[in-house]
Design a protein around this motif. Structure first.
Motif, short mmCIF file in Angstrom:
data_model
loop_
_atom_site.label_atom_id
_atom_site.label_comp_id
_atom_site.label_asym_id
_atom_site.label_seq_id
_atom_site.Cartn_x
_atom_site.Cartn_y
_atom_site.Cartn_z
N CYS A 35 0.86 -1.19 0.00
CA CYS A 35 0.00 0.00 0.00
C CYS A 35 0.89 1.24 0.00
N PRO A 36 0.67 2.18 -0.91
CA PRO A 36 1.43 3.43 -0.83
C PRO A 36 0.97 4.24 0.38
N THR A 37 1.85 5.06 0.90
CA THR A 37 1.51 5.89 2.05
C THR A 37 0.27 6.73 1.75
N GLY A 38 -0.57 6.91 2.76
CA GLY A 38 -1.80 7.67 2.59
C GLY A 38 -2.94 6.87 1.99
N ASN A 39 -2.79 5.57 1.83
CA ASN A 39 -3.78 4.73 1.18
C ASN A 39 -5.06 4.62 2.02
N GLY A 40 -6.21 4.81 1.39
CA GLY A 40 -7.49 4.76 2.09
C GLY A 40 -7.86 3.37 2.58
#
Length: 171
Positions: A106-111
């Motif tokens: 998951c990339p950072t800030g992923n919902g």
């Protein structure tokens, strides 16, 4: 489509937190760029029955890190399971490990990652909600014993409601 694999729920194992720490250490050594490695899913909730499978989110700095992280996971025997949730989440399964591991890049800030942590933390903090979820899981496992996709889909409404409560601070 039915998975044709039984939906197997097992009682909570008090060894799961320690097993996760070992897995986390191994994954961090493989992927030092990871910003966090989080135990999610039912095995991360004390006392919760679960499928004998660890769900793990690996948060990486951004989409540019997906390719390298994927290469590392494939070299370690993880099977790619595709891009999930239309939210820049890539899934991998390690069938050879016990317990099995399903890891998500998951990339950072992923919902999706934010929602999973909110769900986990809410159930840990609210025993009645956790008991309600366990009862739902038992019922759905009996109803959809050979259809893991429908088992998961029928939990969606409950999960979404808990995430909404958690994110609004309701409860």
């Amino acid at each position: 489509m039915a998975t044709h694999n039984p939906v197997e729920l097992v009682p909570y194992d008090p060894q799961w937190p320690e097993a996760f720490q070992r897995i986390r250490g191994r994954l961090l050594a493989l992927l030092p760029q990871a910003l966090s490695i989080d135990h999610i899913g039912s095995t991360s909730i004390p006392g919760m029955m679960a499928k004998p499978l660890f769900d793990i989110d690996i948060v990486i700095p951004g989409l540019g890190h997906i390719e390298d992280a994927t290469r590392v996971l494939l070299a370690e025997g993880y099977e790619p399971r595709g891009n999930r949730y239309d939210d820049d989440v890539w899934a991998f399964l390690s069938k050879g490990s016990v317990p099995a591991e399903r890891v998500y890049l998951c990339p950072t800030g992923n919902g999706t990652h934010r929602n999973r942590l909110a769900f986990r933390d809410y159930l840990i903090a609210h025993p009645q909600a956790a008991a309600d979820y366990a009862a739902l899981k038992r019922r759905l496992a009996a109803e959809f014993k050979m259809d893991g996709d429908r088992y998961t889909a029928h939990k969606r409404e409950f999960v979404d409601a808990i995430v909404a409560r958690a994110l609004t601070g309701d409860g």
